[in-house]
Design a protein around this motif. Structure first.
Motif, PDB file in Angstrom:
ATOM      1  N   TYR A 197     -28.887 -21.036  14.266  1.00 59.02           N
ATOM      2  CA  TYR A 197     -30.308 -20.784  14.082  1.00 59.02           C
ATOM      3  C   TYR A 197     -30.558 -20.718  12.573  1.00 59.02           C
ATOM      4  CZ  TYR A 197     -30.163 -19.545  19.032  1.00 59.02           C
ATOM      5  OH  TYR A 197     -29.993 -19.561  20.397  1.00 59.02           O
ATOM      6  N   VAL A 198     -31.118 -21.768  12.021  1.00 59.32           N
ATOM      7  CA  VAL A 198     -31.261 -21.896  10.579  1.00 59.32           C
ATOM      8  C   VAL A 198     -32.329 -20.944  10.058  1.00 59.32           C
ATOM      9  CG1 VAL A 198     -31.822 -23.492   8.699  1.00 59.32           C
ATOM     10  CG2 VAL A 198     -30.494 -24.285  10.664  1.00 59.32           C
ATOM     11  N   SER A 199     -32.038 -20.298   8.938  1.00 59.78           N
ATOM     12  CA  SER A 199     -32.951 -19.313   8.348  1.00 59.78           C
ATOM     13  C   SER A 199     -34.228 -19.978   7.847  1.00 59.78           C
ATOM     14  CB  SER A 199     -32.259 -18.602   7.189  1.00 59.78           C
ATOM     15  OG  SER A 199     -33.160 -17.755   6.506  1.00 59.78           O
ATOM     16  N   ASN A 200     -35.323 -19.230   7.925  1.00 59.54           N
ATOM     17  CA  ASN A 200     -36.609 -19.671   7.376  1.00 59.54           C
ATOM     18  C   ASN A 200     -36.884 -19.055   6.011  1.00 59.54           C
ATOM     19  OD1 ASN A 200     -37.485 -21.326   9.585  1.00 59.54           O
ATOM     20  ND2 ASN A 200     -37.917 -19.466  10.749  1.00 59.54           N
ATOM     21  N   GLU A 201     -35.984 -18.188   5.538  1.00 54.13           N
ATOM     22  CA  GLU A 201     -36.196 -17.488   4.279  1.00 54.13           C
ATOM     23  C   GLU A 201     -35.848 -18.376   3.088  1.00 54.13           C
ATOM     24  OE1 GLU A 201     -34.049 -13.874   4.204  1.00 54.13           O
ATOM     25  OE2 GLU A 201     -35.039 -13.013   5.960  1.00 54.13           O
ATOM     26  N   ALA A 202     -36.629 -18.246   2.040  1.00 54.29           N
ATOM     27  CA  ALA A 202     -36.325 -18.962   0.799  1.00 54.29           C
ATOM     28  C   ALA A 202     -35.134 -18.307   0.118  1.00 54.29           C
ATOM     29  CB  ALA A 202     -37.541 -18.964  -0.122  1.00 54.29           C
ATOM     30  N   GLY A 203     -34.256 -19.110  -0.446  1.00 54.44           N
ATOM     31  CA  GLY A 203     -33.085 -18.577  -1.135  1.00 54.44           C
ATOM     32  C   GLY A 203     -33.411 -18.068  -2.522  1.00 54.44           C
ATOM     33  N   SER A 204     -32.471 -17.348  -3.120  1.00 55.93           N
ATOM     34  CA  SER A 204     -32.683 -16.774  -4.457  1.00 55.93           C
ATOM     35  C   SER A 204     -32.844 -17.850  -5.524  1.00 55.93           C
ATOM     36  CB  SER A 204     -31.514 -15.850  -4.816  1.00 55.93           C
ATOM     37  OG  SER A 204     -30.282 -16.560  -4.747  1.00 55.93           O
ATOM     38  N   ASN A 205     -32.313 -19.037  -5.258  1.00 60.08           N
ATOM     39  CA  ASN A 205     -32.431 -20.149  -6.204  1.00 60.08           C
ATOM     40  C   ASN A 205     -33.413 -21.214  -5.719  1.00 60.08           C
ATOM     41  OD1 ASN A 205     -30.462 -19.102  -8.028  1.00 60.08           O
ATOM     42  ND2 ASN A 205     -28.849 -19.829  -6.648  1.00 60.08           N
ATOM     43  N   GLY A 206     -34.320 -20.799  -4.817  1.00 65.49           N
ATOM     44  CA  GLY A 206     -35.337 -21.719  -4.348  1.00 65.49           C
ATOM     45  C   GLY A 206     -34.928 -22.576  -3.168  1.00 65.49           C
ATOM     46  N   GLU A 207     -33.799 -22.264  -2.532  1.00 66.08           N
ATOM     47  CA  GLU A 207     -33.368 -23.047  -1.374  1.00 66.08           C
ATOM     48  C   GLU A 207     -34.395 -22.940  -0.249  1.00 66.08           C
ATOM     49  OE1 GLU A 207     -29.569 -21.368  -3.291  1.00 66.08           O
ATOM     50  OE2 GLU A 207     -31.569 -20.649  -2.758  1.00 66.08           O
ATOM     51  N   THR A 208     -34.566 -24.019   0.468  1.00 66.32           N
ATOM     52  CA  THR A 208     -35.525 -24.073   1.563  1.00 66.32           C
ATOM     53  C   THR A 208     -34.810 -24.287   2.884  1.00 66.32           C
ATOM     54  OG1 THR A 208     -35.795 -26.468   1.354  1.00 66.32           O
ATOM     55  CG2 THR A 208     -37.249 -25.064   0.020  1.00 66.32           C
ATOM     56  N   ARG A 209     -35.581 -24.241   3.963  1.00 65.92           N
ATOM     57  CA  ARG A 209     -35.011 -24.486   5.286  1.00 65.92           C
ATOM     58  C   ARG A 209     -34.374 -25.877   5.360  1.00 65.92           C
ATOM     59  NH1 ARG A 209     -35.089 -23.105  10.667  1.00 65.92           N
ATOM     60  NH2 ARG A 209     -35.251 -24.856  12.129  1.00 65.92           N
ATOM     61  N   GLU A 210     -34.981 -26.865   4.716  1.00 63.98           N
ATOM     62  CA  GLU A 210     -34.430 -28.216   4.728  1.00 63.98           C
ATOM     63  C   GLU A 210     -33.045 -28.235   4.078  1.00 63.98           C
ATOM     64  OE1 GLU A 210     -37.540 -27.439   3.894  1.00 63.98           O
ATOM     65  OE2 GLU A 210     -38.450 -28.280   5.706  1.00 63.98           O
ATOM     66  N   PHE A 211     -32.887 -27.449   3.021  1.00 63.01           N
ATOM     67  CA  PHE A 211     -31.578 -27.352   2.351  1.00 63.01           C
ATOM     68  C   PHE A 211     -30.542 -26.747   3.299  1.00 63.01           C
ATOM     69  CE2 PHE A 211     -28.542 -24.952  -0.253  1.00 63.01           C
ATOM     70  CZ  PHE A 211     -28.067 -25.951  -1.099  1.00 63.01           C
ATOM     71  N   TYR A 212     -30.935 -25.700   4.011  1.00 60.19           N
ATOM     72  CA  TYR A 212     -30.016 -25.070   4.955  1.00 60.19           C
ATOM     73  C   TYR A 212     -29.670 -26.020   6.105  1.00 60.19           C
ATOM     74  CZ  TYR A 212     -31.781 -20.879   2.558  1.00 60.19           C
ATOM     75  OH  TYR A 212     -32.148 -19.954   1.616  1.00 60.19           O
ATOM     76  N   MET A 213     -30.651 -26.818   6.528  1.00 49.95           N
ATOM     77  CA  MET A 213     -30.395 -27.774   7.601  1.00 49.95           C
ATOM     78  C   MET A 213     -29.324 -28.779   7.184  1.00 49.95           C
ATOM     79  SD  MET A 213     -32.227 -27.213  10.383  1.00 49.95           S
ATOM     80  CE  MET A 213     -32.335 -28.808  11.196  1.00 49.95           C
ATOM     81  N   GLU A 214     -29.378 -29.227   5.928  1.00 45.29           N
ATOM     82  CA  GLU A 214     -28.367 -30.161   5.441  1.00 45.29           C
ATOM     83  C   GLU A 214     -26.980 -29.535   5.477  1.00 45.29           C
ATOM     84  OE1 GLU A 214     -29.456 -31.582   1.616  1.00 45.29           O
ATOM     85  OE2 GLU A 214     -31.335 -32.500   2.288  1.00 45.29           O
ATOM     86  N   ARG A 215     -26.890 -28.259   5.120  1.00 42.97           N
ATOM     87  CA  ARG A 215     -25.597 -27.572   5.186  1.00 42.97           C
ATOM     88  C   ARG A 215     -25.124 -27.413   6.624  1.00 42.97           C
ATOM     89  NH1 ARG A 215     -25.550 -22.650   0.698  1.00 42.97           N
ATOM     90  NH2 ARG A 215     -25.406 -24.000  -1.145  1.00 42.97           N
ATOM     91  N   ALA A 216     -26.081 -27.194   7.513  1.00 42.10           N
ATOM     92  CA  ALA A 216     -25.709 -27.051   8.928  1.00 42.10           C
ATOM     93  C   ALA A 216     -25.078 -28.325   9.454  1.00 42.10           C
ATOM     94  CB  ALA A 216     -26.935 -26.680   9.757  1.00 42.10           C
ATOM     95  N   LEU A 217     -25.531 -29.463   8.966  1.00 42.34           N
ATOM     96  CA  LEU A 217     -24.974 -30.731   9.423  1.00 42.34           C
ATOM     97  C   LEU A 217     -23.518 -30.893   9.006  1.00 42.34           C
ATOM     98  CD1 LEU A 217     -28.026 -33.098   8.743  1.00 42.34           C
ATOM     99  CD2 LEU A 217     -27.309 -32.052  10.903  1.00 42.34           C
ATOM    100  N   GLN A 218     -23.089 -30.181   7.942  1.00 38.12           N
ATOM    101  CA  GLN A 218     -21.689 -30.231   7.525  1.00 38.12           C
ATOM    102  C   GLN A 218     -20.767 -29.685   8.613  1.00 38.12           C
ATOM    103  OE1 GLN A 218     -20.973 -28.369   3.697  1.00 38.12           O
ATOM    104  NE2 GLN A 218     -22.953 -29.055   2.888  1.00 38.12           N
TER     105      GLN A 218
END
Length: 463
Positions: free
Chosen positions: A426-447
């Motif tokens: 379940y990918v987070s909807n929160e913005a990261g401390s360095n500006g990471e977005t949900r799309e960024f987390y989705m890319e990591r999930a694909l790893q």
């Protein structure tokens, strides 16, 4: 047949009232805009909720809130004045500042009692009170005498910041569920309530104070559910002897727990996030886990994971527990690694693991129970837990951001999880401390899809 015909509105009003009865009070009120026939159906609702939060906006100035609260009270007055002569099943009343409307509060509660209400919920606590601070607040309202006089009909009652007369609880002979919060109450009064209400099955205490130690020793009690949430227990001692609990929840400071013969226990939740000490309390948590041996579902917090390995057995309990579904509320910080492994080794029959990632109380003075390298802790050279290789079937990760610790834990579980059938991220909807977005987390999930997997039947979902 014309598909545009409204078949429901053609039903008689008596059936529409039954349909509206399955809706919440707010949803039932919204049906008034459907048609003329629905206009007043909701006013016959037998589940009534007078909640100031539907009227009062917490982010507006105090003067505006006063006007909104007056509108709320006028709504309740008119509703009661026009209510038909019939019994009601549920009445909830939420008002954070009842002082200017005590007569109206009395009238609403007395209205509910005179209509033989089955479930009564009164919440006069103020949301501005600090949730995680043990501050005492004088009860804002006193339970009217009429409630006791009509108490034989009550099966469920919630009293928050509402004082009461314990000596009159004998009138609540049918009461099965009781929730008390934001009040001063001692252990003698709690025991008197249990004695006066022989059918009581569920007791919940939230933010109560004046309890020296919590001790229930009552063989034959019907109590099945016990919640102790952020209460001020002076001696940090909890004894449960007699009641056969099916659900136990505790949040507060770590202390000594004695839960005798809880073989009927199904679910337990432990939250010690307000704890400030670290040393010499791990043994208390190990003893508590052993008392909860029968629990099928267990939820533990980050503080628990940091402290529990400091007990006598840092690698796991000697007497293993029967947990099938383990929920870890964690930051996946290195301070929690030993505790996560401790829990996996203590639950040899584990089938479902949920890793709920969020903010946590991380101890700066933490000392690991044994030396380890955080970068290699989840490597394949370590001894693998029995549950991971044989029984674990489903893994859920909530708040996934794809941080290094998250990925390392998942690599470990997938590499050795021969029986795992489902992995859900379940990918987070929160913005990261360095500006990471949900799309960024989705890319990591694909790893994770590329990780080595021991199971041939594994299905991975990313949500």
């Amino acid at each position: 047949m014309d598909r545009n015909i409204d078949m429901i509105s053609n039903l008689p009003s008596s059936l529409l009232i039954i349909i509206a009865g399955f809706l919440s009070f707010k949803e039932a009120a919204r049906t008034s805009v459907l048609s003329k026939q629905w206009l007043n159906i909701w006013r016959d609702a037998m589940h009534i909720q007078f909640n100031e939060n539907f009227f009062v906006k917490s982010d507006e100035p105090e003067e505006n809130q006063k006007v909104q609260r007056e509108v709320f009270i006028n709504f309740a007055r008119q509703f009661i004045a026009n209510y038909p002569p019939q019994d009601i099943k549920t009445l909830g009343l939420t008002c954070s500042k009842p002082g200017d409307f005590l007569a109206d509060m009395q009238n609403i509660v007395m209205f509910a009692s005179s209509r033989n209400v089955r479930e009564l919920g009164l919440d006069f606590s103020d949301p501005t009170w600090r949730e995680h601070a043990l501050e005492n607040h004088q009860a804002a309202f006193e339970l009217p005498l009429l409630v006791y006089e009509h108490g034989q009909a009550l099966k469920s009652m919630k009293l928050f910041s509402c004082s009461f007369d314990v000596s009159n609880f004998s009138n609540f002979c049918a009461l099965k569920t009781l929730s008390l919060g934001w009040i001063k109450i001692n252990m003698g009064s709690i025991l008197a309530i249990l004695e006066s209400c022989p059918l009581l099955e569920s007791l919940s205490l939230k933010k109560c104070w004046d309890i020296v130690s919590f001790e229930i020793s009552k063989p034959g009690s019907r109590l099945k559910s016990l919640v102790i949430e952020e209460c001020d227990i002076a001696d940090d001692f909890v004894l449960i002897e007699g009641p056969k609990l099916q659900f136990f929840k505790f949040s507060g400071n770590v202390g000594e727990f004695l839960l005798d013969d809880q073989s009927d226990l199904v679910k337990a939740e432990l939250d010690f996030e307000t704890e400030t000490a670290f040393d010499e309390i791990g043994l208390f948590l190990c003893d508590l886990l052993e008392d909860l041996f029968a629990a099928q579902v267990l939820t533990v917090c980050s503080v628990f994971l940091q402290i529990v390995p400091s007990g006598n057995e840092p690698l796991g309990l000697q007497a293993q527990i029967d947990v099938r579904y383990l929920i870890l509320k964690t930051a996946l910080h290195i301070n929690e690694f030993c505790g996560i492994r401790f829990m996996l080794r203590s639950c040899p029959h584990l089938e479902i693991l949920t890793i709920d990632i969020g903010p946590a109380n991380i101890f700066p003075e933490y000392g690991a129970p044994y030396p380890f390298n955080p970068q290699e802790f989840w490597s394949e050279d370590l001894l693998v837990e029995e549950c991971v290789t044989t029984t674990l079937k489903a893994v859920n990760v909530k708040g996934f951001k794809g941080m290094m610790n998250e990925l390392n834990v998942l690599k470990y579980l997938l590499l050795f999880g021969h029986a795992i059938e489902e992995l859900t991220l379940y990918v987070s909807n929160e913005a990261g401390s360095n500006g990471e977005t949900r799309e960024f987390y989705m890319e990591r999930a694909l790893q994770v899809l590329e990780f080595n997997k021991a199971s041939r039947n594994l299905s991975i979902a990313v949500l």
